[in-house]
Design an enzyme around this catalytic site. Structure first.
Site, mmCIF file in Angstrom:
data_model
loop_
_atom_site.group_PDB
_atom_site.id
_atom_site.type_symbol
_atom_site.label_atom_id
_atom_site.label_comp_id
_atom_site.label_asym_id
_atom_site.label_seq_id
_atom_site.Cartn_x
_atom_site.Cartn_y
_atom_site.Cartn_z
ATOM 1 N N ASP A 25 0.851 -1.204 0.000
ATOM 2 C CA ASP A 25 0.000 0.000 0.000
ATOM 3 C C ASP A 25 0.879 1.244 0.000
ATOM 4 O OD1 ASP A 25 -2.145 -1.686 0.113
ATOM 5 O OD2 ASP A 25 -2.743 -1.175 2.168
ATOM 6 N N GLY A 79 -6.519 -9.964 1.054
ATOM 7 C CA GLY A 79 -6.217 -11.321 1.516
ATOM 8 C C GLY A 79 -5.192 -11.308 2.626
ATOM 9 N N ASN A 91 -4.293 -8.824 4.504
ATOM 10 C CA ASN A 91 -4.826 -8.134 5.691
ATOM 11 C C ASN A 91 -5.663 -9.097 6.540
ATOM 12 O OD1 ASN A 91 -3.714 -5.747 4.759
ATOM 13 N ND2 ASN A 91 -5.633 -4.898 3.995
ATOM 14 N N GLU A 124 -10.271 -9.832 -4.846
ATOM 15 C CA GLU A 124 -9.178 -9.092 -5.505
ATOM 16 C C GLU A 124 -8.295 -10.036 -6.309
ATOM 17 O OE1 GLU A 124 -8.167 -4.976 -3.104
ATOM 18 O OE2 GLU A 124 -7.075 -6.763 -2.546
ATOM 19 N N ASP A 182 -7.493 5.962 10.572
ATOM 20 C CA ASP A 182 -7.465 5.447 9.189
ATOM 21 C C ASP A 182 -8.384 4.222 9.122
ATOM 22 O OD1 ASP A 182 -6.825 4.514 6.672
ATOM 23 O OD2 ASP A 182 -4.705 4.113 7.105
ATOM 24 N N GLY A 219 -12.593 -3.380 7.363
ATOM 25 C CA GLY A 219 -13.409 -4.508 6.880
ATOM 26 C C GLY A 219 -12.602 -5.804 6.895
ATOM 27 N N ASP A 220 -11.334 -5.706 6.548
ATOM 28 C CA ASP A 220 -10.483 -6.912 6.540
ATOM 29 C C ASP A 220 -10.279 -7.430 7.958
ATOM 30 O OD1 ASP A 220 -10.232 -6.636 3.797
ATOM 31 O OD2 ASP A 220 -8.478 -5.335 3.988
HETATM 32 O O1 RIB Z 1 -9.161 -3.405 2.220
HETATM 33 C C1 RIB Z 1 -8.039 -2.565 2.222
HETATM 34 C C2 RIB Z 1 -7.053 -3.024 1.191
HETATM 35 O O2 RIB Z 1 -7.627 -2.826 -0.075
HETATM 36 C C3 RIB Z 1 -5.761 -2.255 1.177
HETATM 37 O O3 RIB Z 1 -4.782 -2.788 2.037
HETATM 38 C C4 RIB Z 1 -5.365 -2.268 -0.293
HETATM 39 O O4 RIB Z 1 -4.226 -3.036 -0.562
HETATM 40 C C5 RIB Z 1 -6.586 -2.798 -1.037
HETATM 41 O O5 RIB Z 1 -6.398 -4.095 -1.429
#
Ligand code: RIB
Length: 293
Positions: free
Chosen positions: A11, A39, A41, A137, A233, A238-239
């Protein structure tokens, strides 16, 4: 063992007072690089909580790929099934943080090299998993293969349909749990309402940001409230919810308790910059659950 199949990105995060409009150049306040990708995360979220996590993904043969592999290992995650594609760059996400929210552009790179045939190679670990977590993703055909194998081996699978565009009816039917946010729910199911929640009892769990999450338990719509917190932030919240939900369910929590646990974990994650920096330990979550403000 929890197996997470999904993306891994570096990121590239810029903080600014506002977003530039088309054709405009602005000076930002800061630039940082953080490990990310939905993934990876979710894998880190589950591992921080104490989960035994196996990550299946793909990086390029470059410095970001090397840094991300080292990072996953440092988090105690098994990367035996992480593929290295020397023809593609590691995935990157350009993230602008401005006006209290983020805007993200993901360039998938090697994430799109993770093929259904690679998933066939990890067939041996899927049946040994107590929970599989997957997002969108990576290539839809790869996600479909994961869901098919989980269904075949009767392994519970949590589908986080983000980004929502490639989510299909078949994926929804094969998933054990599906966790869109409100926007994704509208995109996938044509709306967000009690009636929509009722179509998938104990399966469709819609995340509602600071308001928590909701699902239908077969008798009533259950609203599981969120936690008040100081937001730095929201990237990765969600992850964190999904990694924590998968972890809690695999530990045998009832769904309501698992969702409450995941809400508490997500509320902690937003208190630091970067998708993974604020992801909590099990004890951090236990404290937040005990000290509801
Ligand atoms: O959900 C957040 C993520 O979305 C970020 O870390 C970024 O890499 C995108 O995949």
């Amino acid at each position: 063992m929890i197996t997470v199949v999904g993306s891994v990105n570096m990121d590239l995060v810029v903080e600014a007072v506002k977003r530039p409009v088309q054709g405009e150049t602005l000076l930002g306040n800061s630039f940082s690089t953080f490990p990310g990708g939905k993934g990876s995360n979710q894998a880190v979220a589950a591992a921080r909580l104490g989960g035994n996590v196996n990550f299946v993904g793909s990086v390029g043969l470059d410095s970001f790929g090397e840094d991300l592999q080292n990072h996953l290992l440092k988090e105690g995650i098994c990367i035996d099934y992480l593929d290295i594609d020397n023809a593609q760059s590691t995935g990157v996400a350009t993230i602008i943080l401005a006006e209290g929210d983020n805007s993200i552009i993901v360039v998938p790179g090697a994430n799109f090299s993770l093929s259904p045939s690679h998933i066939q190679k990890v067939n041996e670990v899927l049946p040994k998993s107590s929970m599989v977590i997957v997002q969108l993703e990576i290539l839809p055909e790869t996600v479909e293969r994961v869901l098919e194998l989980c269904q075949k081996h009767k392994v519970p699978v949590l589908l986080n349909p983000a980004p929502a565009a490639s989510c299909t009816k078949e994926m929804i039917e094969m998933a054990t749990y599906i966790t869109p946010n409100e926007t994704e729910c509208i995109e996938i199911f044509g709306g967000y309402s009690d009636e929509i929640l009722k179509t998938y009892p104990n399966k469709l769990i819609v995340t509602l940001g600071a308001a928590g999450a909701a699902y239908y338990d077969g008798t009533e719509v259950v609203q599981v409230s969120g936690y008040k917190t100081s937001v730095v932030d929201t990237t990765g919240a969600g992850d964190t919810f999904n990694g924590a939900l998968g972890f809690a369910i695999s530990e045998g929590y009832a769904l309501r308790e698992a969702v409450q646990f995941a809400n508490a974990a997500a509320s902690l994650s937003v208190e630091k910059l970067g998708a993974q920096q604020g992801m909590p330990s099990f004890d951090d979550v236990r404290n937040r659950l005990a000290n509801r403000n």
